[in-house]
Scaffold this motif. Structure first.
Motif, PDB file in Angstrom:
ATOM      1  N   THR A  63       7.900   6.031   5.969  1.00  0.00           N
ATOM      2  CA  THR A  63       7.527   7.432   5.795  1.00  0.00           C
ATOM      3  C   THR A  63       8.653   8.187   5.436  1.00  0.00           C
ATOM      4  O   THR A  63       9.842   8.211   6.141  1.00  0.00           O
ATOM      5  CB  THR A  63       6.758   7.812   6.929  1.00  0.00           C
ATOM      6  OG1 THR A  63       5.579   7.291   7.088  1.00  0.00           O
ATOM      7  CG2 THR A  63       6.263   9.452   6.589  1.00  0.00           C
ATOM      8  N   TYR A 109       3.623   0.637   3.053  1.00  0.00           N
ATOM      9  CA  TYR A 109       3.556  -0.686   3.669  1.00  0.00           C
ATOM     10  C   TYR A 109       4.302  -1.678   2.976  1.00  0.00           C
ATOM     11  O   TYR A 109       3.891  -1.971   1.872  1.00  0.00           O
ATOM     12  CB  TYR A 109       1.770  -0.868   3.950  1.00  0.00           C
ATOM     13  CG  TYR A 109       1.027  -0.078   4.945  1.00  0.00           C
ATOM     14  CD1 TYR A 109       0.762  -0.118   6.024  1.00  0.00           C
ATOM     15  CD2 TYR A 109       0.767   1.210   4.351  1.00  0.00           C
ATOM     16  CE1 TYR A 109       0.009   0.589   6.757  1.00  0.00           C
ATOM     17  CE2 TYR A 109       0.245   2.198   4.898  1.00  0.00           C
ATOM     18  CZ  TYR A 109      -0.248   1.851   6.332  1.00  0.00           C
ATOM     19  OH  TYR A 109      -0.980   2.697   7.035  1.00  0.00           O
ATOM     20  N   THR A 110       5.055  -2.372   3.456  1.00  0.00           N
ATOM     21  CA  THR A 110       6.028  -3.191   2.884  1.00  0.00           C
ATOM     22  C   THR A 110       5.439  -4.883   3.309  1.00  0.00           C
ATOM     23  O   THR A 110       4.551  -4.998   4.204  1.00  0.00           O
ATOM     24  CB  THR A 110       7.550  -3.307   3.356  1.00  0.00           C
ATOM     25  OG1 THR A 110       7.560  -3.791   4.837  1.00  0.00           O
ATOM     26  CG2 THR A 110       7.819  -1.839   3.336  1.00  0.00           C
ATOM     27  N   ARG A 138       0.846  -1.182  -0.002  1.00  0.00           N
ATOM     28  CA  ARG A 138      -0.009  -0.092   0.283  1.00  0.00           C
ATOM     29  C   ARG A 138       1.044   1.231  -0.052  1.00  0.00           C
ATOM     30  O   ARG A 138       1.855   1.172   0.546  1.00  0.00           O
ATOM     31  CB  ARG A 138      -0.843   0.116   1.290  1.00  0.00           C
ATOM     32  CG  ARG A 138      -1.783   1.477   1.396  1.00  0.00           C
ATOM     33  CD  ARG A 138      -2.684   0.961   2.604  1.00  0.00           C
ATOM     34  NE  ARG A 138      -3.162   2.572   2.794  1.00  0.00           N
ATOM     35  CZ  ARG A 138      -4.302   2.480   3.826  1.00  0.00           C
ATOM     36  NH1 ARG A 138      -4.750   1.363   4.593  1.00  0.00           N
ATOM     37  NH2 ARG A 138      -4.775   3.687   3.876  1.00  0.00           N
ATOM     38  N   GLY A 154       5.560  -6.153   6.801  1.00  0.00           N
ATOM     39  CA  GLY A 154       4.803  -5.642   7.731  1.00  0.00           C
ATOM     40  C   GLY A 154       5.274  -4.072   8.256  1.00  0.00           C
ATOM     41  O   GLY A 154       5.050  -3.787   9.525  1.00  0.00           O
ATOM     42  N   GLU A 155       6.257  -3.586   7.603  1.00  0.00           N
ATOM     43  CA  GLU A 155       6.898  -2.542   8.065  1.00  0.00           C
ATOM     44  C   GLU A 155       5.980  -1.366   7.623  1.00  0.00           C
ATOM     45  O   GLU A 155       5.611  -1.403   6.211  1.00  0.00           O
ATOM     46  CB  GLU A 155       8.268  -2.387   7.790  1.00  0.00           C
ATOM     47  CG  GLU A 155       9.078  -3.345   8.487  1.00  0.00           C
ATOM     48  CD  GLU A 155      10.469  -3.296   8.125  1.00  0.00           C
ATOM     49  OE1 GLU A 155      11.470  -3.518   8.803  1.00  0.00           O
ATOM     50  OE2 GLU A 155      10.643  -3.221   6.901  1.00  0.00           O
ATOM     51  N   ILE A 156       6.033  -0.105   8.151  1.00  0.00           N
ATOM     52  CA  ILE A 156       5.153   1.151   7.635  1.00  0.00           C
ATOM     53  C   ILE A 156       6.461   1.986   7.578  1.00  0.00           C
ATOM     54  O   ILE A 156       7.233   2.573   8.819  1.00  0.00           O
ATOM     55  CB  ILE A 156       4.142   1.684   8.700  1.00  0.00           C
ATOM     56  CG1 ILE A 156       3.270   0.597   8.903  1.00  0.00           C
ATOM     57  CG2 ILE A 156       3.755   2.870   8.056  1.00  0.00           C
ATOM     58  CD1 ILE A 156       1.990   0.743   9.683  1.00  0.00           C
ATOM     59  N   THR A 206       3.797   7.340   2.782  1.00  0.00           N
ATOM     60  CA  THR A 206       3.899   6.283   3.505  1.00  0.00           C
ATOM     61  C   THR A 206       3.527   5.144   2.871  1.00  0.00           C
ATOM     62  O   THR A 206       2.376   4.792   2.292  1.00  0.00           O
ATOM     63  CB  THR A 206       2.740   6.504   4.864  1.00  0.00           C
ATOM     64  OG1 THR A 206       3.244   7.699   5.340  1.00  0.00           O
ATOM     65  CG2 THR A 206       2.672   5.425   5.830  1.00  0.00           C
TER      66      THR A 206
END
Length: 258
Positions: free
Chosen positions: A72, A64-65, A49, A68-70, A62
């Motif tokens: 920015t 989303y990998t 995303r 599960g990392e976010i 921002t």
């Protein structure tokens, strides 16, 4: 598409795509184009995303990998340089990436190639400004002398804007100063040299430097729902237009030519 060294390559990918979005925005692309292009490129490189928020002076991303990392990143944007050819080339690059993602080092190289692509040389731009100003002067009812002095003023405006770009960083002030000097030239040539109709030459030069593309993009941004960005573009365009008109008219009023 996955990454061998997730964090390093993912951050490099974000930086490269931010470079692409910044180049589109600085070259005259509308907000929706910047956000859509960047979002599609992020998805092409495997991010689950991507939330991209853009205004005229900033891009915030921002993502989303798959791990599960976010992540920015924020990019401050300044120093606009209208160049629709670069927008076209960046659009083509984005389409190529979405069709078949290319290695990040190649992506970075191609973005840099587009950024540094040659523009019209200084003297060609000066001649182009003069020709356009002369044509507009005739369009607004001028004759030979109006076209001649309108063209000379247009060439002078181009030189002034180039010379003032370094010392004067504020675009509105830069255009206002150039307009004052242009108005002084028009007024003094009429007062001391040739008695010609100054209005066509004046309109020819105002039309030459009026921010038409930013104004159009402002309307497009607002119609696309990017109201804040559209209002910012609209405000900047109106301020620049007022500064141009005030500079020309103020100089001619001082000389008693209006």
């Amino acid at each position: 598409k996955g990454f061998n060294h997730p964090m390093n390559e993912e951050m490099q990918c974000i930086r490269c795509i931010l470079d692409a979005g910044e180049l589109i925005l600085k070259s005259g692309g509308e907000i929706s184009r910047v956000e859509d292009t960047m979002t599609r490129m992020f998805h092409a490189y495997g991010f689950l995303r991507a939330d991209v928020f853009t205004i005229t002076s900033s891009i915030v991303v921002t993502v989303y990998t798959k791990n599960g990392e976010i992540l920015t990143q924020t990019r401050r944007v300044s120093g606009y340089d209208m160049n629709l050819e670069r927008v076209h080339e960046m659009n083509q690059l984005a389409r190529d990436v979405c069709t078949s993602p290319i290695p990040l080092h190649e992506l970075e190289k191609r973005i840099d190639t587009i950024r540094t692509s040659p523009e019209l040389s200084g003297w060609r731009m000066v001649l182009l400004y003069g020709a356009v100003a002369a044509v507009f002067s005739v369009f607004f009812g001028g004759g030979v002398w109006e076209a001649f002095f309108g063209g000379l003023t247009g060439m002078g405006l181009c030189l002034l804007l180039q010379l003032l770009e370094g010392p004067v960083t504020n675009a509105i002030v830069r255009y206002a100063l150039a307009a004052v000097l242009g108005g002084l030239f028009l007024g003094m040539t009429r007062k001391y040299a040739v008695d010609y109709s100054i209005e066509p030459a004046l309109m020819g030069n105002i039309m030459l430097v009026i921010p038409g593309i930013p104004f159009t993009n402002a309307i497009r941004d607002m119609l696309n729902g990017d109201t804040m960005s559209g209002m910012l573009r609209m405000s900047e365009s109106l301020l620049r237009t007022i500064a141009l008109a005030a500079g020309f008219v103020g100089a001619l009023t001082i000389l008693g030519q209006i």
